[in-house]
Design an enzyme around this catalytic site. Sequence first.
Site, PDB file in Angstrom:
ATOM      1  N   LYS A   1       2.166  -3.290   7.464  1.00 49.74           N
ATOM      2  CA  LYS A   1       2.408  -3.510   6.042  1.00 49.74           C
ATOM      3  C   LYS A   1       3.847  -3.160   5.672  1.00 49.74           C
ATOM      4  O   LYS A   1       4.476  -3.830   4.846  1.00 49.74           O
ATOM      5  CB  LYS A   1       1.430  -2.679   5.204  1.00 49.74           C
ATOM      6  CG  LYS A   1      -0.017  -3.119   5.296  1.00 49.74           C
ATOM      7  CD  LYS A   1      -0.232  -4.504   4.699  1.00 49.74           C
ATOM      8  CE  LYS A   1      -0.161  -4.498   3.188  1.00 49.74           C
ATOM      9  NZ  LYS A   1      -0.469  -5.845   2.614  1.00 49.74           N
TER      10      LYS A   1
ATOM     11  N   TYR B   1      -1.728  -0.194  11.211  1.00 49.91           N
ATOM     12  CA  TYR B   1      -1.933  -0.894   9.941  1.00 49.91           C
ATOM     13  C   TYR B   1      -0.756  -0.665   9.003  1.00 49.91           C
ATOM     14  O   TYR B   1      -0.150  -1.624   8.493  1.00 49.91           O
ATOM     15  CB  TYR B   1      -3.229  -0.432   9.275  1.00 49.91           C
ATOM     16  CG  TYR B   1      -3.268  -0.755   7.793  1.00 49.91           C
ATOM     17  CD1 TYR B   1      -3.283  -2.080   7.366  1.00 49.91           C
ATOM     18  CD2 TYR B   1      -3.259   0.257   6.836  1.00 49.91           C
ATOM     19  CE1 TYR B   1      -3.294  -2.384   6.011  1.00 49.91           C
ATOM     20  CE2 TYR B   1      -3.270  -0.042   5.488  1.00 49.91           C
ATOM     21  CZ  TYR B   1      -3.279  -1.359   5.068  1.00 49.91           C
ATOM     22  OH  TYR B   1      -3.273  -1.659   3.732  1.00 49.91           O
TER      23      TYR B   1
ATOM     24  N   THR C   1       0.834  -1.209   0.000  1.00 51.23           N
ATOM     25  CA  THR C   1       0.000   0.000   0.000  1.00 51.23           C
ATOM     26  C   THR C   1       0.863   1.251   0.000  1.00 51.23           C
ATOM     27  O   THR C   1       2.006   1.230   0.487  1.00 51.23           O
ATOM     28  CB  THR C   1      -0.909   0.013   1.244  1.00 51.23           C
ATOM     29  OG1 THR C   1      -1.537   1.293   1.370  1.00 51.23           O
ATOM     30  CG2 THR C   1      -0.117  -0.247   2.514  1.00 51.23           C
ATOM     31  N   ASP C   2       0.306   2.346  -0.514  1.00 52.75           N
ATOM     32  CA  ASP C   2       1.031   3.615  -0.465  1.00 52.75           C
ATOM     33  C   ASP C   2       1.154   4.160   0.952  1.00 52.75           C
ATOM     34  O   ASP C   2       1.973   5.044   1.223  1.00 52.75           O
ATOM     35  CB  ASP C   2       0.375   4.661  -1.366  1.00 52.75           C
ATOM     36  CG  ASP C   2      -1.093   4.916  -1.055  1.00 52.75           C
ATOM     37  OD1 ASP C   2      -1.631   4.303  -0.108  1.00 52.75           O
ATOM     38  OD2 ASP C   2      -1.717   5.730  -1.761  1.00 52.75           O
ATOM     39  N   GLU C   3       0.385   3.596   1.893  1.00 51.45           N
ATOM     40  CA  GLU C   3       0.440   4.093   3.269  1.00 51.45           C
ATOM     41  C   GLU C   3       1.771   3.806   3.953  1.00 51.45           C
ATOM     42  O   GLU C   3       2.072   4.403   4.979  1.00 51.45           O
ATOM     43  CB  GLU C   3      -0.721   3.519   4.086  1.00 51.45           C
ATOM     44  CG  GLU C   3      -2.073   4.006   3.616  1.00 51.45           C
ATOM     45  CD  GLU C   3      -3.196   3.679   4.586  1.00 51.45           C
ATOM     46  OE1 GLU C   3      -2.991   3.838   5.797  1.00 51.45           O
ATOM     47  OE2 GLU C   3      -4.272   3.270   4.118  1.00 51.45           O
TER      48      GLU C   3
END
Length: 366
Positions: A168, A164, A139-141
């Site tokens: 990741k 979260y 994810t870009d997060e």
Amino acid sequence: MKILVTGGAGFIGGNFVHHMVNKYPDYEIVNLDLLTYAGNLETLKPVEDKPNYKFVKGDIADREFIMDLFEKEKFDIVVNFAAESHVDRSIENPQLFLQTNILGTQNLLDAARRAWVTGKDENGYPTWRKDVRYHQVSTDEVYGSLGAEGFFTETTPLCPHSPYSASKTSADMIVMAYRDTYKMPVTITRCSNNYGPYHFPEKLIPLIIKNILEGKKLPVYGDGKNVRDWLYVEDHCKAIDLVLGKGREGEVYNVGGHNEKENIEIVKLTIATIHRMMTETPEYRKILKKKELNDKGEISIDWINESLITFVKDRLGHDQRYAIDPTKITNELGWYPETKFETGIVKTIQWYLENQAWVENVTSGD
């Protein structure tokens, strides 16, 4: 070719299973999912009877189960979507996210390593079966938050801000550590916010659609100015497919939609689009839970307007802006986001309007 898709009863994983089962009838697609709140077999109804599709219920955090599954099925490729993925839930229960997203990823890597290593080279590194690949869907997060300008690239330092995104990020780093330590054939993709069919109705766009249909208020965090880059899920599935076939081992590819929108803009556009679609196709009004009649005796949609918006306390650690630069995957593999947001949002809303049975099923708790 036998491909394990973990988390294939979820939103992106389910769409990917559809894509692979239909595009590659000669591949065996095995869908492994624990069927937690965000996973539902209704998502796989259109492919469940296909001869090249198989479902297995199980938990990637169950090490013994994963080892046995790999020994039995002899996978060639692993695509790992399986993850606890909702930021709000990670704030309430961080440990669950660490168990699934980090230790679950390690279990998959270890099982693949045991299944795919054929020996050692002259330097003591493992040698690997040909045509195997472990792919991590990220994810870009993991990059954290951007200012008003600039984009995330594959070389942007990782700086997660929620349990979260930290889980990741950790998973990504473990995947690359297996590449560096064992020369494991791996790839990673990091995507921006996905939207489209089969999206669980706790995420922004499907939640807004569901609340409008039920005549409820539309909660928006903070001032609604947080910016996200939106990617239509079918475009994302095509990108992963390309990376599996042509992506260079050990590389990270950013997958972005070139569709930056403020959250409040998304909400207003969704309201306006639903109102317009119900004006053009009055049949859609029958699915409204809130049924008021206008002076013509028709189901009224006058109340579907921006007065439904209600601003709520901002999320803890809420990143201000994400935006991905997909130049690398475009230049190397020829991928680009085909679906403009203005087109994708109409397709998404229409799918939800016409698939209310699916929505009812996945939100019932059964």
